[in-house]
Motif scaffolding. Structure first.
Motif, mmCIF file in Angstrom:
data_model
loop_
_atom_site.group_PDB
_atom_site.id
_atom_site.type_symbol
_atom_site.label_atom_id
_atom_site.label_comp_id
_atom_site.label_asym_id
_atom_site.label_seq_id
_atom_site.Cartn_x
_atom_site.Cartn_y
_atom_site.Cartn_z
ATOM 1 N N VAL A 83 19.718 104.520 -3.318
ATOM 2 C CA VAL A 83 18.535 105.355 -3.104
ATOM 3 C C VAL A 83 17.299 104.595 -3.576
ATOM 4 N N SER A 84 16.368 104.407 -2.664
ATOM 5 C CA SER A 84 15.134 103.706 -3.019
ATOM 6 C C SER A 84 14.211 104.622 -3.811
ATOM 7 N N ASN A 85 13.276 104.014 -4.513
ATOM 8 C CA ASN A 85 12.285 104.730 -5.321
ATOM 9 C C ASN A 85 12.926 105.584 -6.421
ATOM 10 N N VAL A 86 14.098 105.145 -6.887
ATOM 11 C CA VAL A 86 14.759 105.763 -8.038
ATOM 12 C C VAL A 86 15.061 104.656 -9.025
ATOM 13 N N GLY A 87 14.768 104.904 -10.288
ATOM 14 C CA GLY A 87 15.020 103.899 -11.317
ATOM 15 C C GLY A 87 16.465 103.458 -11.334
ATOM 16 N N LYS A 88 16.699 102.159 -11.316
ATOM 17 C CA LYS A 88 18.055 101.624 -11.271
ATOM 18 C C LYS A 88 18.734 101.750 -12.629
ATOM 19 N N VAL A 89 20.054 101.878 -12.593
ATOM 20 C CA VAL A 89 20.871 101.813 -13.803
ATOM 21 C C VAL A 89 21.536 100.443 -13.817
ATOM 22 N N PHE A 90 21.194 99.618 -14.803
ATOM 23 C CA PHE A 90 21.688 98.239 -14.838
ATOM 24 C C PHE A 90 23.134 98.147 -15.324
ATOM 25 N N GLY A 91 23.545 99.064 -16.177
ATOM 26 C CA GLY A 91 24.900 99.001 -16.720
ATOM 27 C C GLY A 91 24.946 99.572 -18.124
ATOM 28 N N PHE A 92 25.957 99.144 -18.894
ATOM 29 C CA PHE A 92 26.182 99.678 -20.229
ATOM 30 C C PHE A 92 26.005 98.586 -21.277
ATOM 31 N N TRP A 93 25.435 98.985 -22.407
ATOM 32 C CA TRP A 93 25.173 98.053 -23.505
ATOM 33 C C TRP A 93 25.536 98.748 -24.807
ATOM 34 N N CYS A 94 26.175 98.008 -25.711
ATOM 35 C CA CYS A 94 26.600 98.570 -26.999
ATOM 36 C C CYS A 94 25.740 97.991 -28.121
ATOM 37 N N ASN A 95 25.184 98.852 -28.925
ATOM 38 C CA ASN A 95 24.368 98.439 -30.061
ATOM 39 C C ASN A 95 25.275 98.147 -31.255
ATOM 40 N N GLU A 96 25.160 96.959 -31.821
ATOM 41 C CA GLU A 96 26.023 96.545 -32.929
ATOM 42 C C GLU A 96 25.781 97.374 -34.186
ATOM 43 N N ASP A 97 24.573 97.900 -34.360
ATOM 44 C CA ASP A 97 24.230 98.601 -35.599
ATOM 45 C C ASP A 97 24.820 100.007 -35.657
ATOM 46 N N ASP A 98 24.610 100.793 -34.610
ATOM 47 C CA ASP A 98 25.075 102.187 -34.653
ATOM 48 C C ASP A 98 26.340 102.421 -33.845
ATOM 49 N N LYS A 99 26.909 101.349 -33.233
ATOM 50 C CA LYS A 99 28.152 101.428 -32.455
ATOM 51 C C LYS A 99 28.023 102.348 -31.242
ATOM 52 N N CYS A 100 26.789 102.698 -30.855
ATOM 53 C CA CYS A 100 26.578 103.575 -29.706
ATOM 54 C C CYS A 100 26.579 102.756 -28.416
ATOM 55 N N VAL A 101 27.145 103.347 -27.369
ATOM 56 C CA VAL A 101 27.130 102.740 -26.041
ATOM 57 C C VAL A 101 26.042 103.437 -25.225
ATOM 58 N N TYR A 102 25.146 102.637 -24.671
ATOM 59 C CA TYR A 102 24.002 103.167 -23.935
ATOM 60 C C TYR A 102 24.073 102.766 -22.472
ATOM 61 N N MET A 103 23.579 103.653 -21.634
ATOM 62 C CA MET A 103 23.355 103.327 -20.238
ATOM 63 C C MET A 103 21.922 102.821 -20.114
ATOM 64 N N VAL A 104 21.755 101.608 -19.598
ATOM 65 C CA VAL A 104 20.448 100.965 -19.548
ATOM 66 C C VAL A 104 19.797 101.274 -18.208
ATOM 67 N N CYS A 105 18.644 101.925 -18.259
ATOM 68 C CA CYS A 105 17.946 102.365 -17.044
ATOM 69 C C CYS A 105 16.604 101.648 -16.900
ATOM 70 N N GLU A 106 16.228 101.455 -15.666
ATOM 71 C CA GLU A 106 14.927 100.842 -15.367
ATOM 72 C C GLU A 106 13.812 101.784 -15.782
ATOM 73 N N LYS A 107 12.761 101.208 -16.368
ATOM 74 C CA LYS A 107 11.620 102.014 -16.808
ATOM 75 C C LYS A 107 10.357 101.378 -16.245
ATOM 76 N N VAL A 108 9.604 102.164 -15.480
ATOM 77 C CA VAL A 108 8.403 101.641 -14.841
ATOM 78 C C VAL A 108 7.179 102.259 -15.491
ATOM 79 N N ALA A 109 6.314 101.411 -16.005
ATOM 80 C CA ALA A 109 5.064 101.883 -16.601
ATOM 81 C C ALA A 109 4.116 102.271 -15.477
ATOM 82 N N SER A 110 3.696 103.538 -15.463
ATOM 83 C CA SER A 110 2.828 104.020 -14.383
ATOM 84 C C SER A 110 1.690 104.828 -14.961
ATOM 85 N N PRO A 111 0.578 104.961 -14.242
ATOM 86 C CA PRO A 111 -0.547 105.764 -14.729
ATOM 87 C C PRO A 111 -0.187 107.245 -14.765
#
Length: 844
Positions: free
Chosen positions: A221-249
């Motif tokens: 689907v175009s014009n929807v922020g992409k989900v790049f994948g999953f990333w795990c933070n070493e500090d809090d052991k949480c698994v995050y879904m990494v999403c595209e973030k566009v700075a807009s006015p």
């Protein structure tokens, strides 16, 4: 016994180590630290004068091609460990404590229970551990929203066009937490990939299907922020879904400049701008619906604009808004002084459909009368939310005030639990909105007013479909008689389809999964005392998978462990202390000590013949042969002496071919074959250009690894050379330190921390497993154990399919010293360490 001094460089007199004073072996056999070699003069090209024997020797262009003196590094590591503060006194074999103390340790539940097929499905969505960092964490009252920053460029090999650029901001949505006890993390550390896959595998199948639909839909689907994948933070052991973030006015500045007088009607140009904006939202939502996705609520900040001025939906903000919505409902129910209407409208400006709001209350254990049917969240929910957004843009703050009253009545009615006519309440509210719309739009936009009022109806089944709203908005931009490009081949039906995924439910799914997992861990902790004692010992790999492993320490040596061998019901261990200890495999108690070497023992093997034998070799070319029968002899039955060379000395590796031959690898670059019938030297195999450091025998082939970075294969029938295994890429040559064979695969541990896997003469895989030399590798079917300088035991799974080979890093066991020997036998993993201790791991 006098305390030995640390080995040091003959030039700068600095103690050798693996960082600042790396010992390098010259072709004459003497050792000097790498830093001094860089500063010594070169009288002739590619030559240097040895600082010890003063001979002119060949000197390569790259110092890295000179082998490290691993014996000196071993010795230096052991002595430094002795000198370190707080080091305990060594226990003698006769001491009662020498039999070891059992320590049961709990692993994370169901570690590595996922299959290889599951790994293949999800591995493409695992992002590198060092590509993201936490930039900002919101407060608990704000839902704990997390934002991240990209640390380095990353492009997915699987998803074309999905690129993470350095210093780019991304949205992080927590999908789970890798839970482990406090004691677990001190003992076993799951690999980065394992943490992510364990969290995903711990979800219910329905939850994973929702994630899979979301991941695939964002790519299509175009014009929807992409989900790049999953990333795990070493500090809090949480698994995050990494999403595209566009700075807009700001949305208002781009769509509509609010007038001070809200009673003034909008101009035709302003209505066209609103129509264009909402048409694009309709198109995006319609495509999401066709992929099986529905949101259920809309927030103003969820929308932005790309570089071409087109509307853009920030999925990361949508997910995190869902978390805020959960928090707002809980605060409302707990009567903490913050009302739902203030949170949703004043703080977040969020428009949530009635059915989704009621579903939220139901999930918080509130019961109320739904009437004839329970309305599910689906595509029609987005129609309601989009209509609210459009009405707000047209009417302004008046609509927000009316919405606050509506939410106030709904929340109070639910908490009273006396039953309420929600349909009638919504109808009266929509009638008020219709009056406000009529005053703002006038009769010119009667069709728009009519469809918006229908969209705000309580029953989702009676609302117009999103394509009807899109058609009405399009007529505000272009008259129907001139609209030659309008071609809608299909319509999205209202209601909840079989595969509909409500994005906001992801947040609740995470919280419920965390609660269940924590309950399992807490319940397990309460019953640990009795549960562990009743378990029967099992394979160490199964123990890891189930979450329980027992570690037994065997103490008795006085110096670094150099080799382990098993046979005749005994474990044989060799050491720099010139002794071979014999241990019972029944209770791991000390049985006997073979004392006959005058120098450090480098290797030990067992011969299972008519007369069981234990054979050990030292660094002064002496081979001792011991009889393994009761009563154990105090003296070796035979001593063999290799020919000594003043430049090279010492046996570094040994292997056995049945009862026919003993093979030794030495510092003189030769592999020697000794007859076990008459103990004579049968032949010497030449070809290596440096120390022969490791030997194994398998399927009629002798494998020899050397510091020259190669593995040579020899025929056992006539001891002729077969082939040489070496990687072609320049600069990748690292000394071979360990070998292991399983079925048709050869595993080679290198000095640079890599493990290479060969099939015949083809390099199948190369992995950088350790930070430092890999001194030992051991295999059990599809499992690979490795250990070395970095004081960790790596656990990896080897999987093969039609597409090739995959090496899956399951985790690592942290040790308190360098691992110098590994041996797997009947479910137990025996580990020899540089600090004189032998550890035995097994499942319970």
């Amino acid at each position: 016994m006098d305390e030995a001094e640390l080995p040091e460089c003959p030039v700068c007199l600095q103690p050798y180590d693996a960082v600042s004073a790396i010992p390098r072996v010259l072709t004459c056999g003497h050792t000097t630290c790498e830093a001094c070699l860089k500063q010594l003069p070169n009288p002739f090209p590619n030559t240097i004068r040895c600082t010890v024997c003063t001979l002119l020797v060949k000197f390569p262009n790259s110092l890295a091609s000179l082998p490290k003196n691993l014996d000196l590094l071993h010795l230096s590591s052991v002595l430094q460990h002795r000198h370190s503060p707080g080091n305990k006194k060594v226990i003698s074999p006769s001491s009662p404590q020498a039999n070891g103390i059992d320590q049961s340790v709990l692993f994370p539940s169901a570690l590595k229970s996922w299959s290889y097929e599951f790994y293949c499905k999800w591995k493409k969505w695992v992002l590198p551990r060092d590509c993201i960092s936490i930039e900002k964490v919101g407060s608990e009252s704000d839902g704990g929203v997390v934002c991240g920053e990209v640390l380095k460029y990353f492009q997915s090999d699987y998803v074309m066009g999905c690129v993470l650029r350095e210093k780019e901001h991304v949205g992080l949505v927590r999908v789970g937490t890798f839970v482990e006890g406090e004691e677990d993390s001190k003992f076993f550390k799951a690999s980065y990939e394992s943490r992510i896959l364990t969290v995903l595998y711990g979800m219910e199948e329905e939850a994973r299907n929702k994630l899979r639909i979301i991941l695939n839909a964002t790519l299509r689907v175009s014009n929807v922020g992409k989900v790049f994948g999953f990333w795990c933070n070493e500090d809090d052991k949480c698994v995050y879904m990494v999403c595209e973030k566009v700075a807009s006015p700001n949305l208002l500045k781009c769509v509509l400049k609010k007038k001070e007088d809200e009673d003034e009607r909008l101009s035709s140009d302003e209505m066209s701008a609103l129509a264009m904006f909402c048409m694009e939202i309709c198109e995006i939502l319609s495509r999401l619906h066709s992929e099986g996705l529905a949101i259920g609520f809309l927030r103003v900040s969820c929308f932005g604009f790309n570089d071409f001025g087109r509307v853009y939906v920030d999925l990361g903000d949508v997910f995190n808004t869902g978390r805020r919505l959960h928090m707002a409902v809980r605060i409302e129910l707990c009567d903490l002084g913050i009302s739902l209407k203030d949170t949703l409208l004043d703080k977040y400006l969020m428009f949530i459909s009635p059915e989704m709001l009621l579903n939220f209350f139901v999930k918080e254990s509130f019961k109320f009368d739904w009437g004839k049917s329970r309305y599910e969240v689906g595509c029609a929910s987005d129609v309601w939310s989009l209509a609210c957004l459009l009405v707000w843009l047209i009417v302004g703050s008046t609509f927000v005030e009316e919405m606050k009253c509506f939410l106030h009545f709904v929340a109070n009615a639910i908490k009273d639990e006396k039953g309420c006519d929600y349909s009638g309440l919504c109808m009266r509210w929509s009638e008020k909105i219709a009056v406000v719309l009529e005053g703002r739009l006038g009769s010119e936009y009667a069709s728009l007013q009519d469809i918006l009022c229908k969209c705000l109806g309580f029953d989702p089944g009676n609302r117009p479909v999103i394509t009807d709203l899109w058609k009405c908005l399009r007529e505000l931009v272009i008259k129907p008689q001139f609209d030659t490009g309008l071609m809608l081949k299909q319509e999205v039906k209202n209601g909840k389809t079989g595969h509909c995924v409500v994005l906001g439910e992801i947040c609740e799914m995470v919280e419920e999964a965390d609660k269940e997992l924590m309950g399992v861990i807490q319940g397990k902790d309460k019953n640990d005392g009795a549960g562990v004692e009743l378990r029967v010992n099992e394979d160490v790999v199964q123990g890891v998978s189930r979450g329980h492993v027992k570690c037994t320490e065997m103490k008795g040596h006085l110096d670094c462990i150099t080799g382990l061998a098993i046979g005749g019901g005994f474990l044989f261990s060799s050491s720099y202390d010139k002794i071979v200890h014999v241990w019972s495999l029944q209770d791991l108690s000390h049985v006997h000590s073979f004392k006959g070497h005058e120098h450090r023992i480098m290797a030990v093997v067992f011969v299972d013949g008519e007369q069981p034998l234990c054979i050990s070799g030292d660094n002064e070319n002496v081979i001792c042969i011991w009889k393994v029968t009761f009563p154990f002899s105090e003296e070796p039955v035979r001593k063999l002496h290799e020919k000594k060379d003043w430049r090279y000395s010492g046996i570094h590796a040994m292997a056995i071919s049945g009862t026919g031959y003993l093979y030794t690898g030495s510092g003189d670059k030769l592999v020697k074959a000794w007859s076990l019938q008459d103990y004579t030297l049968s032949c010497a195999m030449s070809g290596h250009k440096s120390v022969v450091s490791s030997l194994i025998v398998c399927d009629g082939v002798l494998y020899s690894g050397s510091w020259d970075g190669t593995v040579r294969l020899w025929s056992l029938s006539d001891h002729s050379p077969l082939t040489v295994l070496v990687e072609d890429k320049p600069g990748n040559v690292g000394s071979v330190l360990s070998l292991s064979m399983e079925h048709h695969l050869l595993f080679v541990g290198h000095e640079n921390g890599s493990i290479k896997i060969w099939h015949n003469d083809v390099l199948m895989k190369s992995t950088q497993t350790h930070k430092g030399a890999v001194f030992s590798v051991s295999t059990k079917e599809k499992w690979l154990f490795s250990g070395g300088w970095d004081r960790t035991i790596g656990l990896q799974e080897i999987s093969e399919d039609v597409d090739g080979m995959e090496v899956i890093r399951v985790g690592s066991i942290a040790c308190n010293s360098t691992i110098t020997a590994l041996l797997y036998w009947q479910g137990k993993l025996f580990v020899g360490q540089a600090d004189t201790i032998i550890k035995v791991y097994q499942g319970v």
